[in-house]
Design a protein around this motif. Structure first.
Motif, PDB file in Angstrom:
ATOM      1  N   LEU A  34      73.423  46.766  72.850  1.00 52.74           N
ATOM      2  CA  LEU A  34      74.069  46.084  71.727  1.00 52.74           C
ATOM      3  C   LEU A  34      73.453  46.588  70.433  1.00 52.74           C
ATOM      4  O   LEU A  34      72.250  46.468  70.217  1.00 52.74           O
ATOM      5  CB  LEU A  34      73.883  44.563  71.851  1.00 52.74           C
ATOM      6  N   ALA A  35      74.294  47.192  69.576  1.00 48.70           N
ATOM      7  CA  ALA A  35      73.803  47.651  68.269  1.00 48.70           C
ATOM      8  C   ALA A  35      74.411  46.738  67.207  1.00 48.70           C
ATOM      9  O   ALA A  35      74.018  45.587  67.083  1.00 48.70           O
ATOM     10  CB  ALA A  35      74.150  49.121  68.058  1.00 48.70           C
ATOM     11  N   GLY A  37      77.361  45.491  67.231  1.00 49.67           N
ATOM     12  CA  GLY A  37      78.196  44.490  67.895  1.00 49.67           C
ATOM     13  C   GLY A  37      79.650  44.470  67.439  1.00 49.67           C
ATOM     14  O   GLY A  37      80.438  43.670  67.927  1.00 49.67           O
ATOM     15  N   GLN A  38      80.037  45.376  66.531  1.00 49.04           N
ATOM     16  CA  GLN A  38      81.381  45.284  65.958  1.00 49.04           C
ATOM     17  C   GLN A  38      82.467  45.817  66.903  1.00 49.04           C
ATOM     18  O   GLN A  38      83.653  45.568  66.686  1.00 49.04           O
ATOM     19  CB  GLN A  38      81.451  46.001  64.609  1.00 49.04           C
ATOM     20  N   VAL A  41      81.020  43.132  70.773  1.00 44.26           N
ATOM     21  CA  VAL A  41      81.240  41.678  70.815  1.00 44.26           C
ATOM     22  C   VAL A  41      82.729  41.314  70.977  1.00 44.26           C
ATOM     23  O   VAL A  41      83.054  40.440  71.773  1.00 44.26           O
ATOM     24  CB  VAL A  41      80.543  40.946  69.644  1.00 44.26           C
ATOM     25  N   PRO A  42      83.658  42.013  70.268  1.00 43.95           N
ATOM     26  CA  PRO A  42      85.068  41.736  70.571  1.00 43.95           C
ATOM     27  C   PRO A  42      85.400  41.960  72.050  1.00 43.95           C
ATOM     28  O   PRO A  42      86.127  41.175  72.652  1.00 43.95           O
ATOM     29  CB  PRO A  42      85.833  42.736  69.696  1.00 43.95           C
ATOM     30  N   SER A  45      84.130  39.004  73.933  1.00 46.00           N
ATOM     31  CA  SER A  45      84.931  37.796  73.704  1.00 46.00           C
ATOM     32  C   SER A  45      86.264  37.868  74.433  1.00 46.00           C
ATOM     33  O   SER A  45      86.750  36.871  74.943  1.00 46.00           O
ATOM     34  CB  SER A  45      85.177  37.601  72.206  1.00 46.00           C
ATOM     35  N   HIS A 106      86.344  47.221  57.545  1.00 47.06           N
ATOM     36  CA  HIS A 106      86.209  46.541  56.260  1.00 47.06           C
ATOM     37  C   HIS A 106      84.731  46.401  55.929  1.00 47.06           C
ATOM     38  O   HIS A 106      83.879  46.569  56.804  1.00 47.06           O
ATOM     39  CB  HIS A 106      86.850  45.160  56.345  1.00 47.06           C
ATOM     40  N   ALA A 108      82.696  43.915  55.605  1.00 47.79           N
ATOM     41  CA  ALA A 108      81.894  43.034  56.469  1.00 47.79           C
ATOM     42  C   ALA A 108      81.626  43.676  57.834  1.00 47.79           C
ATOM     43  O   ALA A 108      80.610  43.412  58.467  1.00 47.79           O
ATOM     44  CB  ALA A 108      82.577  41.674  56.640  1.00 47.79           C
ATOM     45  N   ILE A 109      82.540  44.535  58.279  1.00 45.07           N
ATOM     46  CA  ILE A 109      82.355  45.260  59.545  1.00 45.07           C
ATOM     47  C   ILE A 109      81.288  46.349  59.354  1.00 45.07           C
ATOM     48  O   ILE A 109      80.380  46.509  60.165  1.00 45.07           O
ATOM     49  CB  ILE A 109      83.681  45.943  59.984  1.00 45.07           C
ATOM     50  N   ASN A 111      78.945  46.413  57.151  1.00 40.83           N
ATOM     51  CA  ASN A 111      77.627  45.825  56.902  1.00 40.83           C
ATOM     52  C   ASN A 111      76.824  45.695  58.190  1.00 40.83           C
ATOM     53  O   ASN A 111      75.600  45.715  58.171  1.00 40.83           O
ATOM     54  CB  ASN A 111      77.772  44.434  56.271  1.00 40.83           C
ATOM     55  N   ARG A 112      77.511  45.505  59.320  1.00 41.80           N
ATOM     56  CA  ARG A 112      76.831  45.327  60.604  1.00 41.80           C
ATOM     57  C   ARG A 112      76.929  46.569  61.489  1.00 41.80           C
ATOM     58  O   ARG A 112      75.996  46.908  62.204  1.00 41.80           O
ATOM     59  CB  ARG A 112      77.444  44.144  61.382  1.00 41.80           C
TER      60      ARG A 112
END
Ligand SMILES: Cc1cc2nc3c(=O)[nH]c(=O)nc-3n(C[C@H](O)[C@H](O)[C@H](O)COP(=O)(O)OP(=O)(O)OC[C@H]3O[C@@H](n4cnc5c(N)ncnc54)[C@H](O)[C@@H]3O)c2cc1C
Ligand code: FES
Ligand code: FES
Lengths: 293, 164
Positions: A34-35, A37-38, A41-42, A45, A106, A108-109, A111-112
């Motif tokens: 896990l880095a 997570g973008q 994580v989807p 989920s 985007h 926010a994406i 940024n992580r």
């Protein structure tokens, strides 16, 4: 829409992480890094990924550096995409990467999301794998057998697949810094801003006066993995960037393409788009090469 | 059950809780801390409703695990309201522009615009033109408003945010 249960580990060294990757989970199942997570994580989920163990590498120190030494730019795997986007070092040493990153998702994406995560995920529509292939980047990996370097041409092996072994972590990416007189452009078309592109083109050209001395082109979204357009590169070298040369390059590249049709675009449209975007990317790269000379 | 103890600072308050490792940060904020201002639209990163500030930058709280936030500082929409209960200038600007109808997307837009205003105050480059703002806010989806008034509000909020 909730992840299935997994075991979570957060190692603080590469050696520890490699051990956690190498050791099979007691009840079987996959182990996933896990880095940012973008992408992962989807998948968790949506339960498209149900790993037994997650190895979160975010607490390993030393993977967030950006440095340029001896004409080589090195980015740690955990460098956030947004950090690279705003880095003066990246802008100077690797203008193609700087041009490509704003196309990823985007703010926010980015940024992580990490540089290493995007390359390891190896989505054929993604920008950074295409940039890595275009520039003959080197991927540095650490595994049970120690460290090794994998050239981009051998790294992307198919649909979401890479040469990384199951016990290997991508730790850094290296690219050669650009020479003076070099310009780069990343052009793509997506249905909406921030979506994955239908087709994307990375181009970098070096000019001597008006003559192309080096050309690099790679495409996303036209195959299971990013594709290098060697014939188009050859059609540019030794020529001036005019309409005739651009057409020759676009034709040379698209002749060999066999993209798939899907919900987003038909094969014929993708092929057409590849030609249009190659012309646009090479033209813009050449303009920037002149400005930087 | 696979759990861990984490300590997170949310809107200036420290919380220590035991969480299941598969719990997303969004579910932790909403269900464990009762901060239901953070909304969940898609739970896979595409709608922006769950946007919060993590260690100074905007992030999707549905795309991070709560365990990963151990030690982090988080601001949610509940935390942008001024201490005296007055609305934050970003909230004022959105209200004055009639930038919402049902309001489901609003917390995400408030946090995305708040993030831009904070970056502007810190002297970082931020979008200026309406076209750039549209692009910047394309990661937040609104099913009601048609976006025009949201861009109006964002424009007004950014104009009011001054470099410190
Ligand atoms: C709404 C949305 C839009 C997006 N749009 C785009 C887009 O337009 N273009 C684009 O390129 N991407 C896009 N992305 C994906 C984003 O760029 C991700 O950041 C990136 O694909 C994965 O990086 P990550 O650091 O988040 O990796 P993670 O999600 O943490 O990991 C992704 C995969 O890579 C593996 N991995 C990660 N790091 C390593 C490592 N160091 N060593 C070995 N394996 C590793 C993981 O095990 C996992 O399988 C989008 C995502 C979202 C949610
Ligand atoms: S709920 Fe997180 S982006 Fe939609
Ligand atoms: S106001 Fe209803 S979704 Fe935006």
């Amino acid at each position: 829409m909730k992840p299935a249960a997994f075991d979570y580990q957060s190692p603080t060294s590469i050696a520890e992480a490699v051990q956690m990757l190498a050791e099979p989970p007691e009840d079987g199942g996959d182990v996933k890094v896990l880095a940012g997570g973008q992408s992962l994580v989807p998948l968790l989920s949506l339960r498209l990924a149900t790993p037994a163990r997650i190895v979160d590498i975010n607490r390993i120190p030393g993977l967030t550096g950006i440095s340029e030494e001896g004409g080589v730019l090195t980015l740690g795997a955990l460098v956030r995409q947004r950090t690279a986007e705003h880095s003066d070092v990246v802008a100077r040493a690797c203008p193609l990467m700087a041009a490509a990153i704003p196309h990823i998702g985007h703010t926010a994406i980015r940024n992580r999301g990490t540089i290493g995560g995007s390359i390891a995920h190896a989505d054929s529509a993604a920008e950074l794998p295409t940039v890595a292939l275009c520039l003959d980047a080197e991927m540095v990996a650490h595994g049970s057998n120690g460290e090794r370097t994998i050239p981009a041409a051998e790294f992307f092996t198919g649909f979401f697949s890479t040469a990384l072994a199951e016990d290997e972590i991508l730790t850094a990416v290296r690219v050669r810094s650009v020479a003076p007189g070099t310009g780069a452009a990343y052009e793509e078309l997506a249905r909406r801003h921030g979506d994955f592109a239908m087709v994307g083109v990375a181009a970098q050209v070096r000019l001597d006066g008006d003559t192309v001395t080096e050309a690099r082109i790679a495409l996303s979204g036209v195959d299971a993995q990013p594709v290098r357009a060697s014939k188009a590169e050859a059609a540019l070298v030794g020529h001036t960037v005019d309409e005739q040369t651009l057409s020759a390059a676009a034709d040379a590249a698209t002749a060999d393409l066999h993209p798939a049709s899907d919900l987003h675009a038909s094969a014929a449209y993708r092929k057409h788009l590849a030609g249009v975007l190659i012309r646009r990317a090479v033209r813009n790269a050449a303009t920037r090469a002149k400005e930087s000379a | 059950m696979n759990t861990r103890e984490i300590t997170v600072t949310v809107n200036g308050r420290r919380h220590t809780r035991t969480v299941e490792v598969r719990r997303t940060l969004a579910d932790f904020l909403r269900e464990d801390l009762g901060l239901t201002g953070t909304h969940l639209g898609c739970e896979h990163g595409v709608c922006g409703a769950c946007t919060v500030i993590i260690d100074g930058v905007t992030a999707r709280s549905c795309l991070q695990l709560a365990v990963q936030a151990d030690g982090a500082e988080i601001t949610t929409v509940e935390g942008v309201t001024l201490p005296d209960g007055e609305l934050h200038p970003v909230q004022e600007a959105l209200r004055d522009s009639h930038a919402f109808q049902c309001g489901f997307c609003t917390p995400g837009f408030v946090m995305a615009i708040y993030g831009m205003c904070e970056e502007k105050k810190a002297g970082k480059p931020v979008p200026c033109s309406r076209a750039e703002l549209r692009e910047e806010l394309s990661g937040n989806i609104c099913r009601c408003s048609g976006y025009q008034q949201i861009i109006d509000g964002a424009e007004a909020a950014l104009a009011a945010a001054k470099e410190a």
